[in-house]
Design a protein around this motif. Structure first.
Motif, PDB file in Angstrom:
ATOM      1  N   GLU A  74       0.840  -1.210   0.000  1.00 23.91           N
ATOM      2  CA  GLU A  74       0.000   0.000   0.000  1.00 23.91           C
ATOM      3  C   GLU A  74       0.869   1.252   0.000  1.00 23.91           C
ATOM      4  O   GLU A  74       0.523   2.254  -0.623  1.00 23.91           O
ATOM      5  N   ALA A  75       1.998   1.201   0.702  1.00 23.33           N
ATOM      6  CA  ALA A  75       2.909   2.365   0.696  1.00 23.33           C
ATOM      7  C   ALA A  75       3.367   2.654  -0.730  1.00 23.33           C
ATOM      8  O   ALA A  75       3.420   3.808  -1.159  1.00 23.33           O
ATOM      9  N   ALA A  76       3.675   1.582  -1.487  1.00 23.93           N
ATOM     10  CA  ALA A  76       4.110   1.776  -2.874  1.00 23.93           C
ATOM     11  C   ALA A  76       2.972   2.335  -3.728  1.00 23.93           C
ATOM     12  O   ALA A  76       3.198   3.145  -4.627  1.00 23.93           O
ATOM     13  N   ALA A  77       1.747   1.944  -3.411  1.00 21.55           N
ATOM     14  CA  ALA A  77       0.599   2.423  -4.188  1.00 21.55           C
ATOM     15  C   ALA A  77       0.246   3.869  -3.846  1.00 21.55           C
ATOM     16  O   ALA A  77      -0.328   4.584  -4.665  1.00 21.55           O
ATOM     17  N   ASN A  78       0.561   4.290  -2.619  1.00 22.78           N
ATOM     18  CA  ASN A  78       0.135   5.613  -2.162  1.00 22.78           C
ATOM     19  C   ASN A  78       1.187   6.697  -2.360  1.00 22.78           C
ATOM     20  O   ASN A  78       0.913   7.861  -2.077  1.00 22.78           O
ATOM     21  N   HIS A  79       2.396   6.304  -2.789  1.00 19.23           N
ATOM     22  CA  HIS A  79       3.455   7.299  -2.962  1.00 19.23           C
ATOM     23  C   HIS A  79       3.931   7.289  -4.408  1.00 19.23           C
ATOM     24  O   HIS A  79       4.315   6.244  -4.908  1.00 19.23           O
ATOM     25  N   PRO A  80       3.947   8.467  -5.027  1.00 20.02           N
ATOM     26  CA  PRO A  80       4.465   8.523  -6.413  1.00 20.02           C
ATOM     27  C   PRO A  80       5.950   8.179  -6.474  1.00 20.02           C
ATOM     28  O   PRO A  80       6.423   7.732  -7.510  1.00 20.02           O
ATOM     29  N   GLY A  81       6.686   8.394  -5.374  1.00 18.45           N
ATOM     30  CA  GLY A  81       8.116   8.108  -5.405  1.00 18.45           C
ATOM     31  C   GLY A  81       8.529   7.269  -4.202  1.00 18.45           C
ATOM     32  O   GLY A  81       7.947   7.377  -3.119  1.00 18.45           O
ATOM     33  N   LEU A  82       9.554   6.442  -4.388  1.00 21.13           N
ATOM     34  CA  LEU A  82      10.080   5.610  -3.308  1.00 21.13           C
ATOM     35  C   LEU A  82      11.565   5.892  -3.152  1.00 21.13           C
ATOM     36  O   LEU A  82      12.271   6.136  -4.139  1.00 21.13           O
ATOM     37  N   ILE A  83      12.046   5.843  -1.914  1.00 20.80           N
ATOM     38  CA  ILE A  83      13.486   5.895  -1.668  1.00 20.80           C
ATOM     39  C   ILE A  83      13.841   4.588  -0.970  1.00 20.80           C
ATOM     40  O   ILE A  83      13.290   4.263   0.079  1.00 20.80           O
ATOM     41  N   ASP A  84      14.761   3.850  -1.609  1.00 19.57           N
ATOM     42  CA  ASP A  84      15.062   2.499  -1.150  1.00 19.57           C
ATOM     43  C   ASP A  84      16.569   2.384  -1.160  1.00 19.57           C
ATOM     44  O   ASP A  84      17.188   2.612  -2.196  1.00 19.57           O
ATOM     45  N   ALA A  85      17.184   2.037  -0.031  1.00 16.00           N
ATOM     46  CA  ALA A  85      18.644   1.932   0.045  1.00 16.00           C
ATOM     47  C   ALA A  85      19.292   3.166  -0.585  1.00 16.00           C
ATOM     48  O   ALA A  85      20.183   3.071  -1.423  1.00 16.00           O
ATOM     49  N   SER A  86      18.759   4.336  -0.194  1.00 16.55           N
ATOM     50  CA  SER A  86      19.305   5.638  -0.583  1.00 16.55           C
ATOM     51  C   SER A  86      19.089   5.996  -2.055  1.00 16.55           C
ATOM     52  O   SER A  86      19.569   7.021  -2.508  1.00 16.55           O
ATOM     53  N   ARG A  87      18.423   5.132  -2.820  1.00 12.52           N
ATOM     54  CA  ARG A  87      18.155   5.491  -4.214  1.00 12.52           C
ATOM     55  C   ARG A  87      16.686   5.868  -4.376  1.00 12.52           C
ATOM     56  O   ARG A  87      15.807   5.158  -3.907  1.00 12.52           O
ATOM     57  N   ALA A  88      16.483   6.974  -5.036  1.00 14.94           N
ATOM     58  CA  ALA A  88      15.107   7.386  -5.293  1.00 14.94           C
ATOM     59  C   ALA A  88      14.665   6.869  -6.646  1.00 14.94           C
ATOM     60  O   ALA A  88      15.455   6.836  -7.589  1.00 14.94           O
ATOM     61  N   ARG A  89      13.445   6.423  -6.726  1.00 22.15           N
ATOM     62  CA  ARG A  89      12.910   5.952  -8.008  1.00 22.15           C
ATOM     63  C   ARG A  89      11.404   6.180  -7.996  1.00 22.15           C
ATOM     64  O   ARG A  89      10.791   6.270  -6.920  1.00 22.15           O
ATOM     65  N   PRO A  90      10.784   6.320  -9.149  1.00 21.69           N
ATOM     66  CA  PRO A  90       9.324   6.418  -9.175  1.00 21.69           C
ATOM     67  C   PRO A  90       8.719   5.084  -8.742  1.00 21.69           C
ATOM     68  O   PRO A  90       9.327   4.038  -8.946  1.00 21.69           O
ATOM     69  N   SER A  91       7.531   5.162  -8.141  1.00 26.97           N
ATOM     70  CA  SER A  91       6.848   3.931  -7.752  1.00 26.97           C
ATOM     71  C   SER A  91       6.032   3.419  -8.934  1.00 26.97           C
ATOM     72  O   SER A  91       5.127   4.099  -9.415  1.00 26.97           O
ATOM     73  N   ARG A  92       6.379   2.218  -9.395  1.00 27.95           N
ATOM     74  CA  ARG A  92       5.618   1.639 -10.512  1.00 27.95           C
ATOM     75  C   ARG A  92       4.198   1.301 -10.088  1.00 27.95           C
ATOM     76  O   ARG A  92       3.280   1.238 -10.887  1.00 27.95           O
ATOM     77  N   GLU A  93       4.034   1.082  -8.786  1.00 28.27           N
ATOM     78  CA  GLU A  93       2.713   0.650  -8.281  1.00 28.27           C
ATOM     79  C   GLU A  93       1.829   1.839  -7.917  1.00 28.27           C
ATOM     80  O   GLU A  93       0.713   1.643  -7.430  1.00 28.27           O
ATOM     81  N   TYR A  94       2.344   3.060  -8.116  1.00 25.30           N
ATOM     82  CA  TYR A  94       1.569   4.233  -7.664  1.00 25.30           C
ATOM     83  C   TYR A  94       0.177   4.263  -8.283  1.00 25.30           C
ATOM     84  O   TYR A  94       0.012   4.068  -9.487  1.00 25.30           O
ATOM     85  N   ARG A  95      -0.792   4.524  -7.424  1.00 25.82           N
ATOM     86  CA  ARG A  95      -2.187   4.564  -7.845  1.00 25.82           C
ATOM     87  C   ARG A  95      -2.599   6.031  -7.944  1.00 25.82           C
ATOM     88  O   ARG A  95      -2.564   6.757  -6.947  1.00 25.82           O
ATOM     89  N   GLU A  96      -2.984   6.479  -9.121  1.00 23.67           N
ATOM     90  CA  GLU A  96      -3.420   7.871  -9.291  1.00 23.67           C
ATOM     91  C   GLU A  96      -4.763   8.092  -8.603  1.00 23.67           C
ATOM     92  O   GLU A  96      -5.502   7.141  -8.359  1.00 23.67           O
ATOM     93  N   GLY A  97      -5.058   9.337  -8.297  1.00 16.82           N
ATOM     94  CA  GLY A  97      -6.406   9.672  -7.840  1.00 16.82           C
ATOM     95  C   GLY A  97      -6.504  10.000  -6.372  1.00 16.82           C
ATOM     96  O   GLY A  97      -7.448  10.641  -5.929  1.00 16.82           O
ATOM     97  N   GLY A  98      -5.516   9.545  -5.591  1.00 14.14           N
ATOM     98  CA  GLY A  98      -5.505   9.946  -4.194  1.00 14.14           C
ATOM     99  C   GLY A  98      -6.603   9.343  -3.344  1.00 14.14           C
ATOM    100  O   GLY A  98      -7.006   9.927  -2.341  1.00 14.14           O
ATOM    101  N   LEU A  99      -7.115   8.190  -3.749  1.00 17.40           N
ATOM    102  CA  LEU A  99      -8.154   7.582  -2.918  1.00 17.40           C
ATOM    103  C   LEU A  99      -7.807   6.112  -2.695  1.00 17.40           C
ATOM    104  O   LEU A  99      -7.786   5.317  -3.637  1.00 17.40           O
ATOM    105  N   SER A 100      -7.546   5.769  -1.454  1.00 14.24           N
ATOM    106  CA  SER A 100      -7.228   4.377  -1.127  1.00 14.24           C
ATOM    107  C   SER A 100      -8.469   3.513  -1.300  1.00 14.24           C
ATOM    108  O   SER A 100      -9.579   3.941  -0.979  1.00 14.24           O
TER     109      SER A 100
END
Lengths: 278, 300
Positions: free
Chosen positions: B139-165
């Protein structure tokens, strides 16, 4: 409050009813107690003079009291003029004088039963009349006087508001007949359970209190009888405080803690409002 | 432009480094920074905070975000109080020990952040421990347009547009069989209060906290009376040391951000934010069939 008995000097009662029979029964019981207590009586209703006397046919000693001057009867328009025409200030000063005169004439006090439905046949008139009732509160608190105000619940407007500004009310339809904003001998009183159902009444009552507030003094309100107050009624307090003269406050004394928290969380920057635990 | 990033951290050292870098960068650029983390995580960042004080505001997320609906209003107030832009917010809304209901509310909150601050110049960093359940991390991956993982930032492929869980559309559990229930309309708000006070009192809620809870339930019930077709209904019960009230009506709350953004027109929006302040958890579900609001506080 099923029967109109047990009232004495200092009481100001809103008596709602469903028509003349109910009203006359209440008024006669109320006046009878005053007669027994040695008070001067005044009966007012929107009726011709002879009909006023007929209303009081059940009052023991009616004719003797009329002859002695203990009992007076007046048609409503003689006292108040037409709807919306009378001057509340003049009216209450006349009552003050009648109370003084009653005592000067040897009576224990002055007792008024007035059927006022004809004066509150629309919302605006009724809300304006609430200002007069608040003025009567204060006269009664300061004079040897009591009054019972009759309102026909089927025709009068804003009955909730009219009941709200009386210290006593028989309004069986109200969820909390004890809820109100009115004056007693100690000043303004805010009491009972206040929620959405009486938020409008509270706003009207507070507007009148603010309108006649002394610009050189805070408006003191005893809130010790407050058993509940919701956001809608708190908003009415905030708006009343904001409408006072600059630097003046609506001061709620002996206020329950929940009101202090409600105002702090909901209106942290409200001006003109102070809540005190004592 | 708003950035909303999840920081996925495995160790305290990673946490201190990544959050510390984000905070320091903000301070160096003169950006207002608000840090809302569980108290023990704030303590980990003490050296960073000592070095940047007093430029960084802090809050214990266990208080501020116990009811996740309070977080967006807190960010809003912070932005209002610090007009300089852009600004930064670090918020860790989920930690080990959160109940399932709290996590769902935190997820709804995370999704709504993408709506609430669209266009506001604020960068939001949300730390997530990789030790949290897989479902939470998904869900964190779906709710955030970007992820920071082991100091690397990348877009979240799982991001869900619309802002509604999707949690927002999952109905709340029905009240248990033993719940006290009442249908109500305007003249019965006093009955609503008395029933609430009785059940909450039996469960050990006392004094100010009892008064506050009754005020909260009354306010939600008042909204039902005002906005929905009667009758509305209330169910109150307790489960363990939790006291729960569910208020249901046939109306629909169109705006999923209701109560979270600035007060509505004419100050009429104060009821729900107040309820959010007074309760430990506030859950709202609204569909075409109706709206249910559930208010929970801890007793004792």
């Amino acid at each position: 409050m099923g029967t109109a008995s047990g009232f004495g000097l200092g009481d100001h009662i809103c008596w709602t009813h469903r028509g003349r029979r109910e009203w006359v029964a209440a008024a006669v019981a109320y006046l009878h107690e005053g007669a027994d207590a040695g008070e001067r009586l005044l009966y007012v209703a929107d009726r011709p003079p002879q009909a006023l006397l007929d209303d009081l046919a059940g009052l023991p000693g009616r004719d003797a009291m009329l002859a002695s001057g203990q009992l007076l009867v007046l048609p409503l328009d003689r006292v108040y003029g037409g709807s919306g025409e009378f001057d509340a200030g003049v009216r209450v000063r006349e009552y003050e004088k009648m109370a003084r005169d009653a005592v000067a004439d040897g009576y224990r006090g002055f007792r008024l039963a007035a059927e006022a439905t004809s004066l509150v046949l629309d919302d605006a008139d009724a809300r304006a009349f609430a200002a007069y009732e608040l003025a009567v509160d204060r006269v009664i608190a300061a004079s040897p006087m009591s009054a019972m105000c009759g309102y026909d619940i089927r025709r009068a407007h804003e009955v909730e508001t009219l009941g709200f500004v009386h210290p006593l009310c028989n309004h069986a339809a109200a969820p909390d007949p004890g809820a109100g904003f009115y004056a007693d001998a100690g000043g303004w009183v805010l009491t009972g359970e206040l929620d959405l159902i009486n938020a409008g009444s509270l706003a009207v009552a507070l507007q009148h209190a603010v309108a006649e507030a002394d610009p050189d003094a805070d408006v003191q309100v005893d809130a010790s009888g407050l058993r509940f107050i919701d956001v809608a009624c708190a908003r009415a307090l905030v708006e009343a405080g904001a409408a006072l003269a600059p630097g003046r406050s609506l001061v709620l004394r002996r206020s329950p803690g929940v009101l202090e928290r409600l105002l702090r969380l909901g209106w942290p920057d409200a001006a003109g409002l102070a809540v005190r635990a004592r | 432009m708003t950035a909303h990033l999840a920081l996925l951290y495995a160790t305290d050292a990673e946490y201190v480094e990544a959050v510390g870098a984000f905070v320091r960068e903000g301070v160096e650029r003169g950006e207002p920074v608000l840090l809302a983390l569980p108290g023990e995580r704030l303590a980990l960042l003490r050296s960073v905070l000592d070095a940047t004080a007093p430029a960084v505001a802090t809050a214990d997320m266990r208080d501020l975000g116990r009811n996740p609906r309070r977080i967006i209003p807190a960010i809003r107030s912070f932005l209002d109080a610090h007009p300089r832009r852009p600004a930064r917010f670090v918020g860790e809304p989920i930690w080990d020990g959160r109940t399932a209901a709290e996590i769902h509310e935190a997820e709804i909150h995370e999704a709504l952040l993408n709506r609430a601050f669209a266009g506001a110049e604020v960068t939001i960093l949300c730390p997530y421990s990789t030790g949290l359940a897989d479902g939470v991390l998904a869900e964190a991956a779906a709710n955030h347009p970007g992820l920071i993982d082991a100091s690397r930032a990348r877009p979240s492929r799982e991001y869900r547009e619309g802002g509604l869980s999707p949690r927002y559309h999952e109905p709340l559990a029905r009240p248990p069989a033993g719940a006290a229930v009442i249908d109500f309309g305007l003249p019965m708000l006093g009955d609503v209060r008395r029933l609430t006070a009785r059940v909450a009192g039996e469960a050990g809620l006392r004094d100010d906290r009892l008064d506050d809870y009754v005020l909260a339930v009354n306010e939600v019930a008042t909204n039902s009376v005002r906005h929905a077709t009667p009758p509305a209904s209330l169910a109150v019960w307790h489960a363990g040391d939790l006291i729960v009230s569910q208020i249901s009506d046939g109306g629909r709350l169109a705006d999923p951000l209701v109560g979270r953004l600035a007060n509505g027109e004419g100050g009429r929006g104060r009821g729900l934010p107040l309820v959010d302040r007074l309760c430990d958890l506030v859950e709202i579900r609204s569909t075409d069939e109706g709206t249910t609001v559930q208010l929970t506080v801890r007793g004792g």
